[in-house]
Scaffold this motif. Structure first.
Motif, mmCIF file in Angstrom:
data_model
loop_
_atom_site.group_PDB
_atom_site.id
_atom_site.type_symbol
_atom_site.label_atom_id
_atom_site.label_comp_id
_atom_site.label_asym_id
_atom_site.label_seq_id
_atom_site.Cartn_x
_atom_site.Cartn_y
_atom_site.Cartn_z
ATOM 1 N N PRO A 230 0.811 -1.229 0.000
ATOM 2 C CA PRO A 230 0.000 0.000 0.000
ATOM 3 C C PRO A 230 0.835 1.266 0.000
ATOM 4 O O PRO A 230 0.405 2.298 -0.519
ATOM 5 C CB PRO A 230 -0.814 -0.139 1.292
ATOM 6 C CG PRO A 230 -0.044 -1.085 2.144
ATOM 7 C CD PRO A 230 0.630 -2.025 1.219
ATOM 8 N N GLU A 231 2.061 1.233 0.587
ATOM 9 C CA GLU A 231 2.882 2.448 0.655
ATOM 10 C C GLU A 231 3.280 2.946 -0.724
ATOM 11 O O GLU A 231 3.554 4.134 -0.919
ATOM 12 C CB GLU A 231 4.126 2.202 1.500
ATOM 13 C CG GLU A 231 5.089 1.151 0.955
ATOM 14 C CD GLU A 231 4.670 -0.265 1.273
ATOM 15 O OE1 GLU A 231 5.354 -1.210 0.823
ATOM 16 O OE2 GLU A 231 3.637 -0.441 1.966
ATOM 17 N N LYS A 232 3.298 2.037 -1.709
ATOM 18 C CA LYS A 232 3.652 2.428 -3.069
ATOM 19 C C LYS A 232 2.671 3.460 -3.622
ATOM 20 O O LYS A 232 3.027 4.314 -4.437
ATOM 21 C CB LYS A 232 3.669 1.172 -3.943
ATOM 22 C CG LYS A 232 3.926 1.405 -5.415
ATOM 23 C CD LYS A 232 3.901 0.089 -6.175
ATOM 24 C CE LYS A 232 4.054 0.285 -7.668
ATOM 25 N NZ LYS A 232 3.989 -0.999 -8.413
ATOM 26 N N TYR A 233 1.426 3.389 -3.166
ATOM 27 C CA TYR A 233 0.384 4.289 -3.673
ATOM 28 C C TYR A 233 0.064 5.404 -2.677
ATOM 29 O O TYR A 233 -0.212 6.532 -3.073
ATOM 30 C CB TYR A 233 -0.896 3.485 -3.970
ATOM 31 C CG TYR A 233 -0.698 2.389 -4.982
ATOM 32 C CD1 TYR A 233 -0.867 2.626 -6.330
ATOM 33 C CD2 TYR A 233 -0.336 1.108 -4.579
ATOM 34 C CE1 TYR A 233 -0.694 1.616 -7.265
ATOM 35 C CE2 TYR A 233 -0.152 0.092 -5.498
ATOM 36 C CZ TYR A 233 -0.327 0.347 -6.838
ATOM 37 O OH TYR A 233 -0.135 -0.649 -7.759
ATOM 38 N N THR A 234 0.071 5.075 -1.400
ATOM 39 C CA THR A 234 -0.306 6.079 -0.391
ATOM 40 C C THR A 234 0.712 7.205 -0.279
ATOM 41 O O THR A 234 0.377 8.318 0.113
ATOM 42 C CB THR A 234 -0.479 5.404 0.976
ATOM 43 O OG1 THR A 234 0.714 4.682 1.308
ATOM 44 C CG2 THR A 234 -1.651 4.441 0.963
ATOM 45 N N GLY A 237 -0.404 9.981 -2.196
ATOM 46 C CA GLY A 237 -1.718 10.512 -1.857
ATOM 47 C C GLY A 237 -2.878 9.691 -2.383
ATOM 48 O O GLY A 237 -4.034 10.091 -2.248
ATOM 49 N N GLY A 238 -2.595 8.551 -3.003
ATOM 50 C CA GLY A 238 -3.667 7.728 -3.530
ATOM 51 C C GLY A 238 -4.404 6.967 -2.436
ATOM 52 O O GLY A 238 -3.869 6.731 -1.344
ATOM 53 N N LYS A 239 -5.622 6.620 -2.705
ATOM 54 C CA LYS A 239 -6.448 5.851 -1.774
ATOM 55 C C LYS A 239 -6.819 4.515 -2.405
ATOM 56 O O LYS A 239 -6.991 4.415 -3.617
ATOM 57 C CB LYS A 239 -7.732 6.615 -1.417
ATOM 58 C CG LYS A 239 -7.495 7.883 -0.626
ATOM 59 C CD LYS A 239 -8.824 8.555 -0.277
ATOM 60 C CE LYS A 239 -8.590 9.832 0.520
ATOM 61 N NZ LYS A 239 -9.882 10.496 0.866
#
Length: 688
Positions: A230-234, A237-239
């Motif tokens: 998940p850190e790749k997207y978060t 700022g992605g959800k």
């Protein structure tokens, strides 16, 4: 080749030995009703056989001579209403005829007879009168006893016990979703029925097993990748997406994609069907939704998969015959609240599948609930090649078999249809006792699935057979001579299924269709009826299916696609399925008359055009019909010999040429690389 995409493949479950539970032991399943029946039969048997209680009933007039003749040893009065008589041992033979033929023969110890008495005092007086000539010392004096009839009590309460047992048993089953009893009973009726695949639990299906569907797999893999990293997207700022809805025709692989997600995600996976929420009790569906999301939040991050979500996601207010307090609507309301309400569902992703997205509620489809709609369409040529390679792995096929040829012969087939083709081909080969599955077995399997089973023994008169031959030859001739008609594969007059004859075509895989293409298809479809009228001067009922197709196509051209100058560029089709129009039809009666008139003109023009084509090529048409009448089956090569090669190249042929060009270029590249490598090896050897 016309194809209906709603056929199913077979998936045979693994089975153990008969009477086993699949793990080598005997089945643990036992029906409690059988146990209840055994107990009842035991009680009944005890009533008739146990303790020699088979005394024969006699009235007083039959009993009185026994006392006069001193045959009775003793009398026992039971509960002051029943008298039991015990005969002397030496007198049993005298009454042997009376004791024969009874269901339960009295024991020698007695009692052998009994009678009902109205009053004890009267009975005592009757005994005295019967023994008045017998000395008092030898008279039989009755004894009195009180006895409890346990069997009578049991049979009185038996109906109540049966009702209680059935009530308890049924509610235990409902408490487990019909899967049997268990702890909790009726109190578990509101619990979620989802199958849970825990983290680390092995699932056989992965993305490698899903052939084709490249775009759908890409979106699904992104969701799985988000759960893993998940850190790749978060960090940007992605959800995480809230949900993804898989939409497509039956058999295209929606559930297979979900299984692959369960095998790849590495997080808990909840799987259930939309019908699992629906129960006979009001409020159970909503309760199961709450319990499902409660379990999912406790194990987040996780995935919830709901198959056939249209069972509970139908648009509210459109459930005919149900009130606003419908159980399915309550379940949907709770699902909407859980997916995007005041509560938080962080880490819980919803996957759902349906082939009826047009009837789903708009609130369910909006972003924030299902952020993505992934369309899983019927596979194209390249996808079918990949799917065939997957299903051909376990089959024994000849070494020179070309799977690409099969992909070209099956346009419009879904993944489930392709699996069915491979299975049917294996069955055909086994029926013929072959060691390998050959090309003809696959062609026979395709014909079997599309047209049905051959009925070679169906009785046809010579005139009927001739009519069918000229009818099918009319289709073949007109379609061959029209530019935009589908290319012919083969024609047969051997009955299949409900059809007396059939023509196989290879439809082009078009994304859009022009008016000229539709008109050519309509003309080719009417070629059979036109041929009958030209040759025989009459028409038959054999064109019923053709007329049905043509009528639907003509109405679609006029009222849906706007292909009429008189009606204009209007479409009366509601693609959303919402039927927002307040009337039964969104046009006036005058427009309806105009549409009918245009449809008839369109069909009649195509019919006259088909007759003109047959008349102008009648010699070749009759030669083709006679060939078909003789051999019963003809192929495109036979038509080409009569009419010559078609001057038009179809899109399918262009795809085939492109594929062959790419394949040839790849072979040349590999050959060039091999030559260069050989030269380098030779130079190295020379240097040494």
């Amino acid at each position: 080749m016309a194809k209906d995409s709603n056929k199913k493949g077979w998936n045979m479950p693994k089975q153990g030995k008969p009477g086993s539970n699949g793990k080598g032991g005997l089945s643990q399943k036992f029906n409690p009703f059988i146990f209840f029946l055994i107990i009842t039969l035991l009680f009944v048997a005890f009533q008739f056989f146990a303790g020699g209680s088979g005394a024969i009933e006699k009235n007083w007039n039959e009993i009185r001579p026994m006392f006069v003749n001193r045959d009775v040893e003793k009398v026992v009065v039971i509960n002051k209403d029943r008298a039991e008589y015990y005969l002397k041992a030496d007198k049993l033979k005298k009454y042997e005829s009376d004791l024969k033929g009874t269901f339960s023969k009295p024991s020698p110890e007695g009692p052998q007879f009994y009678s009902q008495i109205g009053d004890v005092t009267v009975f005592s007086q009757q005994l005295d009168r019967a023994q008045k000539n017998i000395p008092e010392v030898d008279r039989v004096i009755p004894s009195y006893n009180t006895r409890t009839d346990s069997m009578g009590i049991f049979f009185n309460i038996l109906p109540i016990l049966v009702i209680i047992f059935i009530w308890f048993y049924l509610f235990r089953r409902m408490g487990k979703g019909g899967a049997g009893g268990g702890a909790g009973g009726i109190f578990n009726v509101g619990k979620s029925q989802a199958k849970v695949i825990e983290k680390g639990e092995k699932v056989d299906t992965t993305f490698k097993d899903v052939a084709g569907l490249s775009e759908a797999k890409q979106e699904i893999e992104e969701i799985v990748d988000f759960l893993k990293m998940p850190e790749k997207y978060t960090k940007l700022g992605g959800k995480i997406p809230r949900g993804a809805l898989l939409v497509g025709p039956p058999g295209t692989g929606k559930t297979l994609l979900a299984k692959a997600v369960a095998g790849e995600a590495g997080v808990p996976f909840f799987s259930m069907s939309g019908s699992d929420f629906v129960e006979m009790f009001v409020g159970v569906g909503a309760s199961r939704v709450r319990d499902l999301f409660k379990q999912a939040k406790e194990k987040s991050p996780c995935i919830i998969f709901i198959d056939e979500i249209d069972a509970i996601g139908r648009a509210r207010g459109k459930n005919g015959g149900f009130s606003s307090n419908d159980e399915r609507e309550n379940t949907l309301n709770q699902l909407l609240t859980e997916m995007d309400g005041f509560g938080t569902n962080s880490g819980v992703i919803i996957l759902a599948a349906t082939n009826r997205a047009d009837i789903l509620d708009r609130a369910l489809m909006r972003a924030g609930r299902f952020d993505r709609q992934i369309h899983v369409d019927l596979p194209d040529l390249n996808d079918r090649k990949a799917i065939f390679k997957v299903h051909l792995r376990p089959l024994k096929i000849s070494e020179d078999f070309d799977s690409d040829f099969l992909a070209k012969q099956t346009p419009g087939f879904s993944g489930a249809d392709i699996a069915n083709v491979c299975n049917e081909a294996a069955l055909y080969a086994a029926r013929k006792k072959k060691d390998f599955i050959e090309k003809q077995d696959f062609l026979d399997a395709v014909d079997r699935i599309v047209g049905g089973l051959e009925k070679k023994n169906k009785i046809l008169t010579p005139l009927e057979k001739k009519t069918i031959a000229f009818h099918e030859a009319g289709h073949a001739s007109v379609s061959w001579l029209l530019e935009h008609a589908h290319p012919l594969v083969k024609v047969t007059i051997v009955p299949r299924g409900y059809a007396l004859g059939a023509a196989w075509y290879l439809p082009e895989e078009r994304q859009i269709t022009t008016k000229e293409q539709l008109l050519d298809e309509m003309c080719a479809t009417l070629g059979g009826r036109a041929a009958e009228e030209i040759i025989f001067g009459r028409i038959s009922t054999g064109a019923q299916n053709d007329l049905e197709k043509v009528t639907k196509l003509a109405y679609s051209m006029i009222s849906v696609y706007g292909m009429s100058d008189k009606v204009g560029n209007v479409s009366f089709y509601d693609s959303s399925g919402r039927q927002d129009y307040g009337f039964s039809k969104p046009y006036s009666d005058e427009t309806a008359v105009m549409i009918d008139h245009e449809v008839r003109n369109l069909i009649q023009e195509s019919y006259e055009r088909a007759k003109d084509i047959i008349r102008s090529n009648q010699e070749g048409f009759e030669e083709l019909a006679n060939t078909l009448l003789t051999s019963e089956v003809i192929f495109s090569d036979d038509v080409e010999k009569i009419f010559g090669a078609r001057p038009w190249k179809s899109k399918t042929d262009e795809l085939e040429d492109a594929y062959n060009a790419d394949h040839k270029a790849e072979e040349m590249k590999n050959t060039s690389e091999n030559i260069e490598k050989d030269e380098e090896d030779l130079n190295e050897q020379t240097t040494v």
